[in-house]
Design a protein around this motif. Structure first.
Motif, PDB file in Angstrom:
ATOM      1  N   TYR A  76     -27.671   5.661  18.060  1.00  0.00           N
ATOM      2  CA  TYR A  76     -27.795   4.209  17.936  1.00  0.00           C
ATOM      3  C   TYR A  76     -28.341   3.675  19.258  1.00  0.00           C
ATOM      4  CZ  TYR A  76     -25.620   3.915  13.418  1.00  0.00           C
ATOM      5  OH  TYR A  76     -25.381   4.028  12.075  1.00  0.00           O
ATOM      6  N   THR A  77     -29.247   2.727  19.152  1.00  0.00           N
ATOM      7  CA  THR A  77     -29.939   2.193  20.323  1.00  0.00           C
ATOM      8  C   THR A  77     -29.384   0.825  20.697  1.00  0.00           C
ATOM      9  OG1 THR A  77     -31.973   3.328  19.672  1.00  0.00           O
ATOM     10  CG2 THR A  77     -32.177   1.511  21.238  1.00  0.00           C
ATOM     11  N   VAL A  78     -29.109   0.634  21.985  1.00  0.00           N
ATOM     12  CA  VAL A  78     -28.832  -0.697  22.527  1.00  0.00           C
ATOM     13  C   VAL A  78     -30.014  -1.036  23.433  1.00  0.00           C
ATOM     14  CG1 VAL A  78     -27.241  -2.195  23.757  1.00  0.00           C
ATOM     15  CG2 VAL A  78     -26.350  -0.229  22.490  1.00  0.00           C
ATOM     16  N   LEU A  79     -30.899  -1.901  22.927  1.00  0.00           N
ATOM     17  CA  LEU A  79     -32.065  -2.340  23.693  1.00  0.00           C
ATOM     18  C   LEU A  79     -31.636  -3.411  24.687  1.00  0.00           C
ATOM     19  CD1 LEU A  79     -34.987  -2.835  21.131  1.00  0.00           C
ATOM     20  CD2 LEU A  79     -34.739  -1.028  22.840  1.00  0.00           C
ATOM     21  N   CYS A  80     -31.965  -3.234  25.950  1.00  0.00           N
ATOM     22  CA  CYS A  80     -31.597  -4.208  26.978  1.00  0.00           C
ATOM     23  C   CYS A  80     -32.867  -4.755  27.627  1.00  0.00           C
ATOM     24  CB  CYS A  80     -30.706  -3.569  28.031  1.00  0.00           C
ATOM     25  SG  CYS A  80     -29.153  -2.912  27.360  1.00  0.00           S
ATOM     26  N   PHE A  81     -33.088  -6.055  27.480  1.00  0.00           N
ATOM     27  CA  PHE A  81     -34.225  -6.754  28.082  1.00  0.00           C
ATOM     28  C   PHE A  81     -33.690  -7.949  28.860  1.00  0.00           C
ATOM     29  CE2 PHE A  81     -36.577  -4.240  25.149  1.00  0.00           C
ATOM     30  CZ  PHE A  81     -37.914  -4.253  25.539  1.00  0.00           C
ATOM     31  N   SER A  82     -34.319  -8.230  30.009  1.00  0.00           N
ATOM     32  CA  SER A  82     -33.882  -9.363  30.824  1.00  0.00           C
ATOM     33  C   SER A  82     -34.900 -10.491  30.765  1.00  0.00           C
ATOM     34  CB  SER A  82     -33.684  -8.922  32.279  1.00  0.00           C
ATOM     35  OG  SER A  82     -34.917  -8.515  32.844  1.00  0.00           O
ATOM     36  N   LYS A  83     -34.456 -11.680  31.109  1.00  0.00           N
ATOM     37  CA  LYS A  83     -35.345 -12.833  31.179  1.00  0.00           C
ATOM     38  C   LYS A  83     -35.961 -12.877  32.568  1.00  0.00           C
ATOM     39  CE  LYS A  83     -35.550 -17.692  29.824  1.00  0.00           C
ATOM     40  NZ  LYS A  83     -34.808 -18.761  29.145  1.00  0.00           N
ATOM     41  N   GLY A  84     -37.213 -12.443  32.674  1.00  0.00           N
ATOM     42  CA  GLY A  84     -37.829 -12.274  33.979  1.00  0.00           C
ATOM     43  C   GLY A  84     -37.262 -11.038  34.662  1.00  0.00           C
ATOM     44  N   GLU A  85     -37.370 -10.985  35.973  1.00  0.00           N
ATOM     45  CA  GLU A  85     -36.833  -9.847  36.713  1.00  0.00           C
ATOM     46  C   GLU A  85     -35.313  -9.810  36.569  1.00  0.00           C
ATOM     47  OE1 GLU A  85     -36.909  -7.892  41.214  1.00  0.00           O
ATOM     48  OE2 GLU A  85     -37.433  -9.993  40.897  1.00  0.00           O
ATOM     49  N   PRO A  86     -34.726  -8.652  36.210  1.00  0.00           N
ATOM     50  CA  PRO A  86     -33.266  -8.608  36.041  1.00  0.00           C
ATOM     51  C   PRO A  86     -32.546  -8.807  37.366  1.00  0.00           C
ATOM     52  CG  PRO A  86     -34.212  -6.400  35.891  1.00  0.00           C
ATOM     53  CD  PRO A  86     -35.361  -7.359  35.918  1.00  0.00           C
ATOM     54  N   GLY A 104     -33.701 -15.341  23.750  1.00  0.00           N
ATOM     55  CA  GLY A 104     -34.415 -15.352  25.026  1.00  0.00           C
ATOM     56  C   GLY A 104     -34.447 -16.730  25.653  1.00  0.00           C
ATOM     57  N   ARG A 105     -34.604 -17.751  24.821  1.00  0.00           N
ATOM     58  CA  ARG A 105     -34.652 -19.124  25.336  1.00  0.00           C
ATOM     59  C   ARG A 105     -33.334 -19.520  25.996  1.00  0.00           C
ATOM     60  NH1 ARG A 105     -32.625 -23.799  23.809  1.00  0.00           N
ATOM     61  NH2 ARG A 105     -31.855 -22.970  21.825  1.00  0.00           N
ATOM     62  N   VAL A 106     -32.212 -19.181  25.384  1.00  0.00           N
ATOM     63  CA  VAL A 106     -30.926 -19.671  25.890  1.00  0.00           C
ATOM     64  C   VAL A 106     -30.440 -18.884  27.109  1.00  0.00           C
ATOM     65  CG1 VAL A 106     -30.291 -20.516  23.612  1.00  0.00           C
ATOM     66  CG2 VAL A 106     -29.486 -18.256  24.336  1.00  0.00           C
ATOM     67  N   LEU A 107     -31.038 -17.713  27.394  1.00  0.00           N
ATOM     68  CA  LEU A 107     -30.623 -16.929  28.558  1.00  0.00           C
ATOM     69  C   LEU A 107     -30.995 -17.626  29.864  1.00  0.00           C
ATOM     70  CD1 LEU A 107     -31.552 -13.197  27.780  1.00  0.00           C
ATOM     71  CD2 LEU A 107     -29.253 -14.157  28.025  1.00  0.00           C
ATOM     72  N   LYS A 108     -30.165 -17.445  30.863  1.00  0.00           N
ATOM     73  CA  LYS A 108     -30.504 -17.844  32.222  1.00  0.00           C
ATOM     74  C   LYS A 108     -31.487 -16.825  32.803  1.00  0.00           C
ATOM     75  CE  LYS A 108     -26.039 -20.032  33.300  1.00  0.00           C
ATOM     76  NZ  LYS A 108     -24.837 -19.969  34.169  1.00  0.00           N
ATOM     77  N   PRO A 109     -32.231 -17.190  33.837  1.00  0.00           N
ATOM     78  CA  PRO A 109     -33.145 -16.221  34.464  1.00  0.00           C
ATOM     79  C   PRO A 109     -32.392 -15.007  35.001  1.00  0.00           C
ATOM     80  CG  PRO A 109     -32.847 -18.163  35.849  1.00  0.00           C
ATOM     81  CD  PRO A 109     -32.242 -18.492  34.531  1.00  0.00           C
ATOM     82  N   GLY A 110     -32.984 -13.837  34.799  1.00  0.00           N
ATOM     83  CA  GLY A 110     -32.387 -12.601  35.288  1.00  0.00           C
ATOM     84  C   GLY A 110     -31.289 -12.039  34.427  1.00  0.00           C
ATOM     85  N   ARG A 111     -30.903 -12.773  33.361  1.00  0.00           N
ATOM     86  CA  ARG A 111     -29.803 -12.323  32.505  1.00  0.00           C
ATOM     87  C   ARG A 111     -30.337 -11.452  31.363  1.00  0.00           C
ATOM     88  NH1 ARG A 111     -28.364 -15.260  36.534  1.00  0.00           N
ATOM     89  NH2 ARG A 111     -26.370 -16.381  36.436  1.00  0.00           N
TER      90      ARG A 111
END
Length: 604
Positions: free
Chosen positions: A343-353, A291-298
């Motif tokens: 099988y689950t692929v969980l997708c979460f974004s950093k802030g608003e996607p 989560g830290r290394v992601l850019k916003p919205g990614r």
């Protein structure tokens, strides 16, 4: 819908619509039946991702009131089932998470993949394996060639003529939580139509006026940064946490991870046997780093089995924003009578996607030379169309539209089935999965990271799709393997092409046979066992087979990996790939010869 439940005595379906939670207690206390709790579904797009207030506590209370032999089924949205599992006590056992196809996919803005499934949790008050009938789903047929969707080749004699065993992804049913659930309830009434059950008791909570929580947008102050050239297109041999600490904050455009599942797999350089608390504490740390290394919205996409995905979900939602729960219908090693496919692929974004590149035309469809002609990263193959070469060529020549809209229910990506496509890694993902994920969530030139890169499926797919990549893995062996394959990409070779390789790693407990020439075909030998079984009236032992066949037992010892494979044809009816126009009146039930165990070979 077409299913067949052996020896089923369908349960009587009764429905209760309580107006107050207190109305439930008297009716369900001590109830030793199959109890279905129907939670309200999403009624508006702005409710997506917002859980029902108190639904976890409410269902946990219902579970505690039931008798010791009860089976509890919960129908609900993904976010609500997560809350249910979070609140359950140790007196309730998790058995399955079944994904059910929606009648109509929910379409949002282009920040989320259209949502096409809801969930069915199966829980029990008893601690042992789930009790249910052996239930099969009818074969589907290609609308062009009119043969079974799957090509069973030379193994038709090891399959059942009424269909394949039920899995935990129900794509043959289309239903909505807020609509008609008759097909779902009918299947449950057949699936659990065994003693001591008599009723399917449905508790419809839609009249309780449960409201959905407002989920605040998670946002942490950070600076977006660009990745130094020294870290781009690198394979890093390091512990995942140590490797991630080298990556600048806010420098990654898409993160994917397929972590060790803590199931005792034989990975090189890593012991997959941590205690469960230590395992999830460790997972929380590297998820936070991603989560830290992601850019916003990614986006961070995490692959796991549903029950582990729930625990990851609870941590991820504390630092990121929920985007999608992708269901990948990928049949795994069969170990029970409801086949594990979900099988689950969980997708979460950093802030608003952000708007997803694959949905707004910023990422083009891609098909590598090693992929079948039916594969397309952004336009999935529609249900029922087969993969037979002659039918595919006919569809192409006739301009048949065999595509379906992209949603979060994926069934057109299959596990690697042939050793010629594998490298020496026990849990190698199909590259098609990564082609699709990378294409949806990133643009060409952006940076993709995988902190459990293994033999390189993620980084190689990113490389082929003209993204920058970072692959982190603890194993020196896997890092060297991935690096060598990236050199192949630079030299114009497809790293996922067919090749003869020496393989020592395996994902299943089934031993690998040596390459050999069969003097008698395996089919002939299996049908011989079936003949002997009919003669004896039961599945023969090794000594009984030896006494009643002219074939040397040496063939059975050398050509098959287990007695289960030897007797596969004897424990079923055999099937035809041609449509029988729905006529099942002549179905021969070899009940004497069919054991309760799963045939791990015919079920694949």
């Amino acid at each position: 819908m077409a299913h067949f439940s052996e020896h089923s005595r369908p349960l009587l379906i009764q429905e209760m619509v309580p107006l107050d939670p207190g109305d439930l207690v008297e009716r369900i206390t001590g109830l030793d039946e199959v109890v279905v709790v129907r939670l309200p579904g999403i009624t508006a797009n702005d409710e997506y991702g917002r859980p029902l207030k108190g639904c976890g506590e409410l269902v946990a209370n219902i579970a505690e009131q039931l008798g010791p032999n009860a089976t509890l089924v919960i129908l609900g949205e993904v976010v609500d089932l997560v809350r249910v599992l979070k609140n359950l006590s140790a007196t309730v056992r998790y058995q399955h998470w079944v994904a059910i196809r929606r009648t109509t996919a929910l379409e949002f803005d282009d920040r989320h993949i259209p949502h096409e499934h809801f969930g069915l949790l199966i829980l029990t008050r008893y601690a042992h394996a789930l009790r249910h009938t052996k239930t099969r789903v009818a074969y589907t047929y290609c609308p062009v060639c009119d043969r079974t969707t799957k090509d069973y080749g030379g193994k038709k004699h090891t399959y059942h003529q009424s269909g394949t065993l039920l899995s935990d992804v129900w794509r043959d049913i289309r239903a909505n939580l807020e609509g008609d659930l008759e097909q779902v309830l009918t299947r449950l009434a057949d699936l659990f139509g065994i003693d001591p059950y008599e009723r399917l008791f449905v508790i419809n909570l839609c009249r309780l006026n449960l409201s959905r929580e407002l989920t605040p947008l998670i946002y942490t102050d950070f600076d977006e940064d660009s990745l130094p050239d020294s870290l781009a297109d690198k394979i890093i041999q390091a512990d995942c946490l140590e490797g991630l600490q080298r990556i600048p904050t806010g420098s990654i455009d898409f993160a994917f991870t397929d972590p060790p599942y803590n199931l005792g797999k034989g990975y090189s350089g890593y012991s997959d046997d941590l205690k469960i608390k230590d395992y999830f504490d460790w997972c929380d740390r590297w998820i936070s780093e991603l989560g830290r290394v992601l850019k916003p919205g990614r986006t961070l996409a995490l692959l796991n089995i549903p029950i582990w995905a729930v625990r990851h979900f609870l941590h991820m939602e504390s630092i990121l924003t929920f985007q999608n729960w992708i269901v990948w219908d990928a049949l795994a090693y069969p170990v029970r009578l409801i086949m594990p496919s979900h099988y689950t692929v969980l997708c979460f974004s950093k802030g608003e996607p952000r708007l997803l590149p694959g949905l707004i035309g910023e990422s083009e469809a891609f098909r590598p030379t090693s992929a079948p002609k039916t594969f397309n990263t952004l336009q999935p193959l529609a249900d029922d169309y087969c993969l037979r070469a002659d039918c595919v060529e006919s569809r192409i020549a006739s301009h048949v539209k065999d595509r379906a809209p992209l949603t979060d229910l994926w069934s057109d990506i299959h596990r690697l089935k042939h050793n010629s496509r594998r490298v020496d890694h026990p849990t190698q993902l199909p590259p098609h999965l990564m082609y699709r994920l990378v294409s949806i969530f990133s643009r060409p030139g952006e940076v993709v990271i995988d902190c459990f890169n293994g033999a390189g499926t993620t980084s190689l797919a990113a490389h082929q799709l003209e993204r920058k990549y970072i692959g982190i893995d603890l194993s020196e062996k896997y890092c060297e393997m991935a690096s060598e394959r990236h050199i192949e990409v630079r030299n114009g070779l497809d790293p996922f092409r067919k090749a003869n390789r020496l393989l020592t790693s395996k994902n299943s407990p089934v031993p690998r046979l040596k390459k050999q020439t069969y003097k008698i075909s395996k089919k002939t030998l299996q049908l011989e066992v079936k003949r002997v079984a009919a003669l004896l009236g039961h599945i023969p032992s090794r000594d009984e087979l030896s006494a009643n066949t002219e074939y040397p037992m040496q063939y059975y010892d050398e050509y098959f990996v287990s007695w289960g494979e030897v007797t596969a044809a004897a424990r079923t009816t055999g099937m035809s790939e041609k449509r029988n126009n729905g006529n099942t009146t002549d179905l021969v039930q070899l009940r004497l010869l069919e054991g309760d165990e799963v045939d791990e070979y015919s079920a694949k």
